[in-house]
Design an enzyme around this catalytic site. Structure first.
Site, mmCIF file in Angstrom:
data_model
loop_
_atom_site.group_PDB
_atom_site.id
_atom_site.type_symbol
_atom_site.label_atom_id
_atom_site.label_comp_id
_atom_site.label_asym_id
_atom_site.label_seq_id
_atom_site.Cartn_x
_atom_site.Cartn_y
_atom_site.Cartn_z
ATOM 1 N N CYS A 259 39.890 49.413 10.384
ATOM 2 C CA CYS A 259 37.950 49.620 9.583
ATOM 3 C C CYS A 259 38.884 50.403 8.523
ATOM 4 C CB CYS A 259 37.103 49.792 10.490
ATOM 5 S SG CYS A 259 36.366 48.566 11.002
ATOM 6 N N SER A 260 40.164 50.866 7.882
ATOM 7 C CA SER A 260 40.400 51.689 7.839
ATOM 8 C C SER A 260 40.045 53.150 6.908
ATOM 9 C CB SER A 260 42.269 51.484 7.575
ATOM 10 O OG SER A 260 42.361 50.060 6.631
ATOM 11 N N ALA A 261 39.935 52.137 5.766
ATOM 12 C CA ALA A 261 39.370 53.412 4.254
ATOM 13 C C ALA A 261 38.179 54.247 4.981
ATOM 14 C CB ALA A 261 38.326 52.162 3.689
ATOM 15 N N GLY A 263 41.088 56.433 5.237
ATOM 16 C CA GLY A 263 42.184 55.974 6.036
ATOM 17 C C GLY A 263 42.513 58.016 6.171
ATOM 18 N N GLY A 264 41.594 58.362 6.446
ATOM 19 C CA GLY A 264 41.684 60.156 7.072
ATOM 20 C C GLY A 264 42.327 59.581 8.922
ATOM 21 N N LYS A 265 41.318 58.884 9.895
ATOM 22 C CA LYS A 265 42.789 58.695 10.971
ATOM 23 C C LYS A 265 43.452 57.363 11.273
ATOM 24 C CE LYS A 265 37.373 58.287 12.115
ATOM 25 N NZ LYS A 265 36.550 57.647 10.780
ATOM 26 N N ASP A 310 39.282 40.557 7.648
ATOM 27 C CA ASP A 310 37.795 40.540 8.220
ATOM 28 C C ASP A 310 37.912 41.149 9.385
ATOM 29 O OD1 ASP A 310 34.968 40.709 9.224
ATOM 30 O OD2 ASP A 310 34.356 39.127 7.787
ATOM 31 N N CYS A 381 30.419 57.086 13.240
ATOM 32 C CA CYS A 381 29.774 58.289 12.954
ATOM 33 C C CYS A 381 28.279 58.592 12.874
ATOM 34 C CB CYS A 381 30.429 58.757 11.686
ATOM 35 S SG CYS A 381 29.798 57.462 9.957
#
Length: 443
Positions: A259-261, A263-265, A310, A381
């Site tokens: 679940c990358s977007a 992209g901070g992590k 997904d 979060c």
């Protein structure tokens, strides 16, 4: 000042009536404007403050409107909301100025009748500044009014954390968030970035807990700074900065971020791997992958691949291949209310319950991609225990081939080291509310 106050009403109208995101609409409006910095600061203060204290403001307004707030034109209502916020919470705005500006906006953009209503309500409020608007005998009502949270949310926090800690959470979620940046070790050292920001005139300090973090106390928009444009720093909350180091990545690893977007992590993982090995970024929304690509390009990272997928649906090609899998799962977002205060009012208890199934589907699927000895890192979060500790307990029962590994980041007042080895981060001035758990596949 009428123009800036009018802009405040327009933005609040978009957020509360049209479900726009506060951070996006505010940034877009201010970037296109020719306001001076002090006016931009005031607009930001009024918009975020009005959204943050909407519950309290609406409770007040309901006592001065014959049919309550539901029977009133939304634009007029938002004129009243922004004015009440200024009168009640902003010492730097004189009461008469807030009233006069509100009346003029109503007259010019709605009608004479609307201006009379606005004038009457606000002057009635000013005559009753000492009035109490909640049942003094109810602690829940007092917390709801003083911190401006709906009852279901206050009750949930009390049930999960107890009275004292719940009040700390409510206070933390209302804090004005600090701006923090992460230093990109691929393009320079921490000391170099710190020194350069000082030279550019920023008031800064070392991070609250993360060694890569710099806190920006005062200064112009960091995204217009050469250090940011050159990819030497990137904006990220310190809670989110803890995720990538918690995985324990090494050079040469193959890591999946499901679940990358935005992209901070993802990019932080690459930095910790010295841009070595492979990081495979996935997201269910293909258009959001461009955010990850743009971040990586600016930071000078080349070891990331990008694919739409997904996270809850099995991909045979990924079975048992990953040294580590990160699932920063979709969640209620209750930990980031200080940055997106509209979350207070856009979430409801049913929606929070529904998202747990999605989280468990992602956990179940992601477990199939981790090789023996590899790590599954789960983060959210939110500070809702049902999305956090309860999900981990469920997962360990359903997937005995995994065991939990304890995490430790230091003895910080807002850190809760849970009995099951996971960590809950309570919101404060420096950090969002967050949850992190590291799971190791042992067989």
């Amino acid at each position: 000042m009428e123009k800036s106050r009018k802009v405040c009403v327009d933005i609040v109208e978009q957020i509360l009536t049209q479900n726009a995101y506060s951070n996006i609409v505010l940034r877009n409006v201010l970037n296109k404007s020719n306001f001076e910095d002090k006016d931009k600061s005031l607009i930001t203060e009024i918009v975020y403050g009005t959204i943050k204290y909407k519950y309290t403001i609406d409770t007040i307004l309901s006592s001065y409107l014959k049919n309550g707030i539901k029977g009133i034109d939304t634009y007029v209502l938002n004129i009243l909301r922004t004015a009440i916020y200024q009168i009640r919470f902003l010492d730097k705005v004189p009461n008469f100025a807030a009233v006069n500006e509100a009346v003029e906006i109503a007259k010019k953009y709605k009608s004479v009748g609307a201006s009379k209503l606005v004038n009457g309500v606000l002057r009635n409020y000013l005559r009753n500044l000492d009035k109490v608007y909640y049942n003094k005998g109810s602690i829940v009502e007092a917390l709801c009014f003083n911190y401006s949270f709906d009852k279901w949310l206050v009750k949930m926090f009390i049930d999960q954390y107890g009275m004292q800690r719940s009040e700390e959470i409510l206070k933390g979620l209302n804090e004005k968030p600090a701006v923090t940046v992460r230093v990109n070790n691929l393009k320079g050292t921490y000391d170099e970035a710190f020194k350069t920001l000082c030279e550019y005139g920023y008031n800064i300090e070392e991070g609250y807990v993360c060694p890569e973090a710099i806190i920006i106390n005062k200064g112009k928009s960091i995204e217009n700074n050469p250090l940011f444009r050159e990819g030497k720093i990137t904006v990220q909350d310190e809670s989110a900065m803890l995720v990538a180091p918690s995985i324990g990545v090494k050079e040469g690893f193959q890591v999946l971020d499901l679940c990358s977007a935005p992209g901070g992590k993802t990019t932080h993982i690459s930095e910790l791997m010295n841009d070595n090995g492979m990081v495979r970024a996935f997201d269910i929304h293909e258009n959001k992958l461009s955010l990850v690509k743009n971040n990586a390009k600016r930071l000078g990272i080349k070891n990331i691949t990008y694919n739409k997928m997904d996270a809850a649906i099995f991909n045979k090609d990924l079975e048992d291949i990953a040294d580590a899998v990160l699932i920063d799962v979709p969640c209620s977002g209750l930990g980031i209310i200080r940055k997106k205060p509209e979350i207070k009012y856009t979430k409801e208890i049913k929606g929070v319950k529904d998202i747990i199934k999605i989280q468990r589907d992602i956990m179940s699927n992601a477990s199939r991609y981790v090789k023996v000895g590899g790590v599954l890192l789960y983060s959210t979060c939110t500070i809702n225990k049902k999305e956090n500790e309860d999900n981990i307990e469920w997962f360990l029962k359903e997937f005995p081939q995994f065991s939990i590994e304890k995490l430790y980041y230091g003895n910080m007042k807002n850190f809760i080291y849970n009995d099951n080895g996971s960590v809950t981060i309570l919101p404060n001035k420096y950090m969002d509310g967050f949850f992190i758990s590291r799971l190791r596949r042992i067989r």
